[in-house]
Motif scaffolding. Structure first.
Motif, PDB file in Angstrom:
ATOM      1  N   TYR A 143       0.835  -1.195   0.000  1.00 14.69           N
ATOM      2  CA  TYR A 143       0.000   0.000   0.000  1.00 14.69           C
ATOM      3  C   TYR A 143       0.870   1.246   0.000  1.00 14.69           C
ATOM      4  O   TYR A 143       1.940   1.264   0.604  1.00 14.69           O
ATOM      5  N   GLU A 153      -3.508   4.657   0.075  1.00 18.60           N
ATOM      6  CA  GLU A 153      -4.220   3.380  -0.034  1.00 18.60           C
ATOM      7  C   GLU A 153      -4.402   2.748   1.354  1.00 18.60           C
ATOM      8  O   GLU A 153      -5.435   2.165   1.645  1.00 18.60           O
ATOM      9  N   ALA A 154      -3.384   2.891   2.184  1.00 16.85           N
ATOM     10  CA  ALA A 154      -3.472   2.350   3.535  1.00 16.85           C
ATOM     11  C   ALA A 154      -4.560   3.068   4.319  1.00 16.85           C
ATOM     12  O   ALA A 154      -5.311   2.445   5.075  1.00 16.85           O
ATOM     13  N   ALA A 182      -7.870   1.763   3.102  1.00 14.67           N
ATOM     14  CA  ALA A 182      -8.095   0.367   3.483  1.00 14.67           C
ATOM     15  C   ALA A 182      -8.483   0.222   4.950  1.00 14.67           C
ATOM     16  O   ALA A 182      -9.185  -0.718   5.323  1.00 14.67           O
ATOM     17  N   PRO A 190       0.454  -4.952   3.460  1.00 16.11           N
ATOM     18  CA  PRO A 190      -0.882  -5.076   4.043  1.00 16.11           C
ATOM     19  C   PRO A 190      -0.894  -5.829   5.377  1.00 16.11           C
ATOM     20  O   PRO A 190      -1.608  -5.457   6.302  1.00 16.11           O
TER      21      PRO A 190
END
Length: 145
Positions: free
Chosen positions: A3, A7-8, A11, A42
């Motif tokens: 990520y 994006e992290a 998520a 991830p």
């Protein structure tokens, strides 16, 4: 697939600033790329922050797919439950072993103290009352006065 910071954040539902602080404090490990952006695995991210819950859709085809996927999740859940039960059983065994070893250690400490007291008593020599009796008193066995 690693990520990025954005994006992290998507998520997990956590702000980018919070994730950045967690990286700087060492709670999450990440690799800083040449461009200055972070690459976060991830597994590492979800170790600290749980994934954002998925939204439930009402379309029949997605409901059918979710039902089919639940069978796999149920099997995974059963496997994980079995592992958890086995781990808990091991912990109970270890706790029993630790308790037994503590009792043995306490008993051996008591025995050591008793033996040490006996040795000190033997090394101390005769009691002071015996040394007051004279030679003839000890020889003829006259009682102490």
């Amino acid at each position: 697939m690693a990520y990025t910071l954005g994006e992290a954040a998507k998520a997990t539902g956590i702000s980018k600033a919070s994730i950045s602080r967690a990286i700087n404090s060492g709670r999450i490990s990440a690799v800083k790329n040449e461009s200055g952006s972070f690459s976060i695995e991830p597994v590492e991210l979800h170790r600290v922050y749980s994934p954002k819950s998925a939204t439930v859709s009402n379309t029949p085809s997605e409901t059918m797919r979710n039902t089919e996927g639940n069978t796999g999740n149920t099997l995974d859940s059963n496997v994980l439950q079995a592992r958890l039960d086995a781990a808990l059983e091991q912990l109970r065994d270890r706790d029993g072993t630790i308790g037994d070893l503590r009792q043995r250690l306490d008993r051996s400490d008591e025995e050591r103290r008793e033996a040490q007291a006996r040795v000190i008593g033997l090394l101390a020599g005769p009691s002071p009352t015996e040394s007051k009796r004279g030679f003839f008193g000890r020889l003829f066995g006259r009682p102490d006065e």
